[in-house]
Design an enzyme around this catalytic site. Structure first.
Site, mmCIF file in Angstrom:
data_model
loop_
_atom_site.group_PDB
_atom_site.id
_atom_site.type_symbol
_atom_site.label_atom_id
_atom_site.label_comp_id
_atom_site.label_asym_id
_atom_site.label_seq_id
_atom_site.Cartn_x
_atom_site.Cartn_y
_atom_site.Cartn_z
ATOM 1 C CE LYS A 226 -4.400 1.172 0.175
ATOM 2 N NZ LYS A 226 -5.598 0.505 -0.341
ATOM 3 C CG ASP B 74 -7.287 3.622 -0.874
ATOM 4 O OD1 ASP B 74 -7.809 2.506 -0.775
ATOM 5 O OD2 ASP B 74 -7.308 4.444 0.056
HETATM 6 P P1 NDP Z 1 -12.768 8.179 -2.856
HETATM 7 O O1 NDP Z 1 -11.709 9.176 -2.626
HETATM 8 O O2 NDP Z 1 -13.283 7.979 -4.233
HETATM 9 O O3 NDP Z 1 -14.024 8.503 -1.928
HETATM 10 C C1 NDP Z 1 -13.917 8.557 -0.539
HETATM 11 C C2 NDP Z 1 -15.254 8.976 0.027
HETATM 12 O O4 NDP Z 1 -15.221 8.840 1.442
HETATM 13 C C3 NDP Z 1 -15.596 10.435 -0.256
HETATM 14 O O5 NDP Z 1 -16.984 10.596 -0.358
HETATM 15 C C4 NDP Z 1 -15.034 11.135 0.980
HETATM 16 O O6 NDP Z 1 -15.654 12.391 1.279
HETATM 17 C C5 NDP Z 1 -15.371 10.116 2.049
HETATM 18 N N1 NDP Z 1 -14.411 10.271 3.152
HETATM 19 C C6 NDP Z 1 -13.073 10.101 3.093
HETATM 20 N N2 NDP Z 1 -12.515 10.369 4.274
HETATM 21 C C7 NDP Z 1 -13.522 10.694 5.078
HETATM 22 C C8 NDP Z 1 -13.599 11.061 6.443
HETATM 23 N N3 NDP Z 1 -12.488 11.148 7.213
HETATM 24 N N4 NDP Z 1 -14.818 11.305 6.966
HETATM 25 C C9 NDP Z 1 -15.928 11.204 6.194
HETATM 26 N N5 NDP Z 1 -15.923 10.859 4.889
HETATM 27 C C10 NDP Z 1 -14.738 10.622 4.364
HETATM 28 O O7 NDP Z 1 -12.204 6.802 -2.249
HETATM 29 P P2 NDP Z 1 -12.668 5.315 -2.546
HETATM 30 O O8 NDP Z 1 -14.147 5.282 -2.773
HETATM 31 O O9 NDP Z 1 -11.764 4.749 -3.555
HETATM 32 O O10 NDP Z 1 -12.317 4.602 -1.154
HETATM 33 C C11 NDP Z 1 -13.232 4.524 -0.062
HETATM 34 C C12 NDP Z 1 -12.802 3.422 0.879
HETATM 35 O O11 NDP Z 1 -12.784 2.169 0.176
HETATM 36 C C13 NDP Z 1 -11.410 3.565 1.493
HETATM 37 O O12 NDP Z 1 -11.413 3.015 2.795
HETATM 38 C C14 NDP Z 1 -10.555 2.688 0.590
HETATM 39 O O13 NDP Z 1 -9.382 2.243 1.254
HETATM 40 C C15 NDP Z 1 -11.520 1.555 0.342
HETATM 41 N N6 NDP Z 1 -11.218 0.749 -0.846
HETATM 42 C C16 NDP Z 1 -11.121 1.315 -2.077
HETATM 43 C C17 NDP Z 1 -10.865 0.544 -3.186
HETATM 44 C C18 NDP Z 1 -10.869 1.096 -4.566
HETATM 45 O O14 NDP Z 1 -10.811 0.291 -5.498
HETATM 46 N N7 NDP Z 1 -10.982 2.393 -4.770
HETATM 47 C C19 NDP Z 1 -10.596 -0.904 -3.043
HETATM 48 C C20 NDP Z 1 -10.815 -1.424 -1.715
HETATM 49 C C21 NDP Z 1 -11.079 -0.600 -0.665
HETATM 50 P P3 NDP Z 1 -14.833 13.757 1.008
HETATM 51 O O15 NDP Z 1 -14.748 13.857 -0.477
HETATM 52 O O16 NDP Z 1 -15.647 14.811 1.653
HETATM 53 O O17 NDP Z 1 -13.490 13.575 1.653
#
Ligand code: NDP
Length: 449
Positions: A130, A170
């Site tokens: 990672k 991510d």
């Molecule tokens: P994105 O950046 O596309 O989206 C993240 C989302 O979560 C946004 O809506 C963001 O809101 C919100 N968010 C992030 N941090 C916070 C916080 N501290 N409090 C509240 N909301 C928050 O990321 P992904 O969708 O790619 O990833 C989301 C999760 O899924 C992570 O845990 C990641 O590790 C996991 N994941 C992702 C994969 C992938 O293929 N992308 C694969 C496996 C797991 P805002 O924009 O306001 O920050």
């Protein structure tokens, strides 16, 4: 015997906590896996030999580097870049890059550690790693994002490669960032090494379904969980936290499977749309405008925006935490349980606190950890690597069917392993044990390295 083994596992944990002080998320991820280890060591004490557990907890390599970049006003900024190459017993290191101000070494280690078991569970030949940076993409111009990515890759390029380490996206790293990273890698190395990054665009080496894969995979997994209870997604309401890559495509697949996603969020608050989230509008706001979730309620009169607040207050049949770590605690879990939630599957990595997991266990609510439920993203990345290696590109339908099959396989493996180790219906133990045994056996075969 049981007490002795437990004491041994506690000792391993003490050492990890001591050697990695000040990294609470990493401790939490290790503790969650260790909770499942006692039963494995009781069955087969060989896993305590040859320093196997100690080696598993120590990353093979940790890289930390300076990332200087220039903003649109000509000011120089310095961020910190990370890549933790955790375990390559099963294949090249594989795992995403996260750009978020909260990123530090402990966060990257927790994510890398989880990734080892997740990747093992997919059944595909990929190790765990990672990376990321404490860079905050919010409010940055296109030019600033591009220059940051180029600077980041200027150092990272020497540590990665299609047979060494294959990063992906991510939080904060999507198709746009992968494009700039790949462009800089190609330029620096003078190779078109497609297999060095996944999540690429379709017309330059990407795979169909990779963008959708994590969210779709979570929905496929929850469908299997409901099926195991004699139920289906059809007619169920779902609440999904986040509104990024994982959340958007989980919502899409929930709708395709006949469910109704009624709430989603970002870090400023959440929206509720009882008629079902309008996905085209959500995508326009989040993927095109890169706007805030409140804009959804501005555009949809019957939708409600709640600033701050807790999305888990919204009653639902299915809860899918898809934002970030530790976003669903024991109090939120108890609210969901009181409101009749039937299944919870983690789209994010470690979004549920240990107290939250325990509350779901105590209430008998089906709960799937991220290492099983969100493995569809990395699994499809491995399918992208396969296509790159064979210079092939598969259709959307074929790739989606492969993904659905992989998720069914992970569900089956998880449930069968849980039952085999005397923890029937416990997806947390099932995923930890199945993931662990495969990696551990490979590490034995490769000797003490
Ligand atoms: P994105 O950046 O596309 O989206 C993240 C989302 O979560 C946004 O809506 C963001 O809101 C919100 N968010 C992030 N941090 C916070 C916080 N501290 N409090 C509240 N909301 C928050 O990321 P992904 O969708 O790619 O990833 C989301 C999760 O899924 C992570 O845990 C990641 O590790 C996991 N994941 C992702 C994969 C992938 O293929 N992308 C694969 C496996 C797991 P805002 O924009 O306001 O920050």
């Amino acid at each position: 015997m049981s007490g002795q083994v437990r004491a041994q596992v506690d000792k391993y944990f003490e050492v990890v906590a001591h050697r990695n002080a000040g990294e609470p998320e990493f401790h939490q991820a290790v503790a969650e896996v260790f909770e499942s280890l006692t039963v494995v060591l009781e069955r087969n004490s060989k896993y305590a030999d040859f320093g196997l557990i100690e080696r598993l907890c120590e990353p093979e390599r940790q890289i930390i580097f300076r990332v200087p970049w220039v903003d649109d006003q000509g000011c120089v900024h310095v961020n910190r870049g990370f890549r933790v190459q955790y375990n390559s017993a099963l294949g090249p290191y594989k795992g995403g890059l996260r750009f978020h101000p909260s990123v530090n070494l402990g966060i990257v280690k927790f994510l890398g550690f989880e990734q080892i078991f997740k990747n093992s569970l997919t059944g595909l030949p990929i190790g765990g790693g990672k990376g990321g940076s404490d860079f905050d993409p919010k409010g940055k111009s296109e030019g600033e994002i591009m220059r940051f990515c180029q600077s980041f890759m200027t150092e990272l390029n020497r540590h990665i490669g299609e047979y060494t380490d294959v990063p992906a996206g991510d939080i904060g790293v999507g198709g746009r960032e992968i494009g700039y990273l790949f462009g800089q890698y190609k330029r620096l190395t003078n190779t078109y090494e497609s297999g060095v990054l996944t999540g690429k665009g379709i017309n330059w080496g990407g795979s169909q379904v990779r963008t959708e894969a994590t969210g779709y995979g979570v929905a496929y997994f929850v469908a299997e969980m409901l099926k195991a209870k004699g139920e289906s997604v059809e007619g169920k309401t779902a609440v999904i936290s986040g509104s990024g890559n994982v959340a958007i495509y989980a919502i899409q697949k929930i709708h395709q499977l006949g469910g109704l996603a009624i709430a989603c969020s970002d870090s400023s608050g959440y929206i509720v749309d009882k008629k079902g989230i309008d996905l085209d509008l959500l995508k326009e706001i989040k993927e095109v405008r890169r706007g805030r979730i409140s804009e959804y309620a501005d555009a949809v009169p019957h939708a409600e925006f709640v600033a701050g607040g807790c999305i888990w207050d919204v009653p639902c049949d299915v809860a899918l935490p898809c934002a970030t770590q530790n976003e669903l605690d024991d109090s939120a879990a108890k609210t969901l349980i009181a409101n009749g939630v039937q299944a919870v599957a983690e789209g994010a990595n470690m979004p549920t606190t240990p107290g939250g997991i325990q509350a779901f266990r105590d209430a008998g609510v089906a709960f799937a950890p991220g290492k099983a439920a969100n493995a569809g993203g990395v699994a499809t990345s491995a399918l992208e690597m396969q296509q790159n290696a064979s210079r092939d590109s598969w259709s959307f339908e074929y790739t989606d069917e492969r993904l659905a099959g992989i998720m069914r396989g992970i569900h089956a493996r998880t449930i069968e392993t849980a039952a085999e180790y005397g923890k029937p219906g416990d997806y947390v133990h099932g995923a930890n044990i199945a993931g662990f045994v495969k990696v551990a056996d490979a590490m034995f075969a490769l000797g003490v390295i």
